[in-house]
Design an enzyme around this catalytic site. Structure first.
Site, PDB file in Angstrom:
ATOM      1  CB  CYS A   1      -6.077   3.400  -3.788  1.00 26.78           C
ATOM      2  SG  CYS A   1      -6.264   1.676  -4.295  1.00 26.78           S
TER       3      CYS A   1
ATOM      4  CB  CYS B   1      -6.509   0.757  -1.236  1.00 29.07           C
ATOM      5  SG  CYS B   1      -5.394   0.569  -2.642  1.00 29.07           S
ATOM      6  CG  ASP B   2      -7.905   3.571   1.279  1.00 26.42           C
ATOM      7  OD1 ASP B   2      -7.433   2.594   1.899  1.00 26.42           O
ATOM      8  OD2 ASP B   2      -7.212   4.513   0.850  1.00 26.42           O
TER       9      ASP B   2
END
Length: 315
Positions: free
Chosen positions: A129, A132-133
């Site tokens: 992701c 997300c990261d």
């Protein structure tokens, strides 16, 4: 109120459902807490100025749900009956759960390459992701593995953080939409490696995490190495909808169909929320939001059903 799944969507539905007096029972499923329990640093969930841990966030959500009256059940559902109310769920040990309304929050799982080195370096340089990261790889060299819309979108997104993004694809052409391909090829910070497969994610040792990917040419078999500090696997997701095939309307990718702008499925009284319905955003905050929607829709459904029963009895 039955809730199947205990990630951000299911627990948000439980919180709202309990506060509305619907006595929610949450059947936690095979991965209690959902995908966030496999995520370490979370920096984009509102309300926390410092980085928080995914498992801690899910523990707090569960504690909040229990505090307002939700009941948590540790079970895996193997059979469903949605033909009439109350709806019935049957656990793998034979336990039966019944509810006047059902909220499905079973989520989706990222597809992985299946490499041992990938498993070993998850959260240590390997992710599924970018949204997300990606923030954690500011100024670092990263690679994205895949050739569809998700891979191209993630590569483009990562250019917000990284000056050097490489897209690795096992074929000589992309499956992504034409306009996304045009944006990808026009971007000066993205390089595409064609006909390459990841053979291994290389551990830098100690606390270094990922330091490179070993590649195999799918045409010649030649091996090569690409030094990177972040590797993003973007080859799609599996929605957890096997239980509901033949019981609910699913879309062409097997996600649960919901009426636009609601959590209502094709069966009255059954609602769905979170990643099991969402192939676009797939964030904890959007899952939590649709969990709220599912609980509110369920509450209104029960109110309407109760009113109809009272009206019928008065005739």
């Amino acid at each position: 109120m039955l809730i199947l799944g205990s990630g951000p969507a299911g627990l948000s539905a439980a919180i709202y459902g309990a506060r509305a007096g619907m006595q929610p029972i949450v059947v936690q499923g095979i991965q209690p807490g959902g995908q966030l329990t496999t995520t370490t640093d979370v920096e984009n969930y509102p309300g926390f100025r410092e980085v928080i841990q995914g498992p801690w966030l899910m523990q707090e959500m569960q504690a909040q749900a229990e505090h307002v009256g939700a009941r948590m059940m540790w079970d895996t559902i193997v059979e469903v009956d949605l033909s009439q109310r109350p709806f019935r769920l049957i656990g793998d040990g034979g336990d039966v759960y019944e509810g006047e309304v059902l909220v499905i929050a079973t989520g989706a799982q990222a597809k992985w390459l299946g490499l041992d080195s990938e498993q070993a370096l998850k959260g240590k340089g390997v992710s599924a992701c970018a949204t997300c990261d990606g923030f954690f790889y500011r100024g670092k060299k990263v690679a994205v593995i895949g050739g569809g819309n998700t891979a191209v979108e993630e590569a483009l997104y990562l250019t917000n953080h990284s000056p050097d993004v490489t897209l690795i694809h096992r074929r000589d052409s992309l499956r992504a939409e034409r306009i996304l391909q045009e944006r990808l090829h026009a971007h000066p910070n993205i390089t595409v490696l064609w006909n390459k497969e990841v053979a291994e994610f290389v551990d830098g040792g100690g606390n270094a995490g990922l330091c490179a990917v070993e590649l195999t040419d799918t045409v010649t078999g030649e091996r090569s190495r690409l030094d990177v500090e972040g590797g993003f696997v973007a080859i799609g997701h599996h929605p957890a909808t096997e239980l509901f095939r033949g019981h609910l309307k699913l879309d062409e990718d097997h996600y649960i169909w919901v009426e636009p702008g609601t959590a209502k499925t094709s069966v009255p009284g059954v609602f769905a929320c979170g990643d099991v319905t969402d192939k676009v955003y797939r964030q904890a905050i959007t899952a939590a939001g649709t969990g709220c929607m599912a609980a509110l829709d369920a509450e209104r459904f029960l109110q309407a059903a109760e009113f109809a029963e009272l009206a019928e009895a008065a005739e």
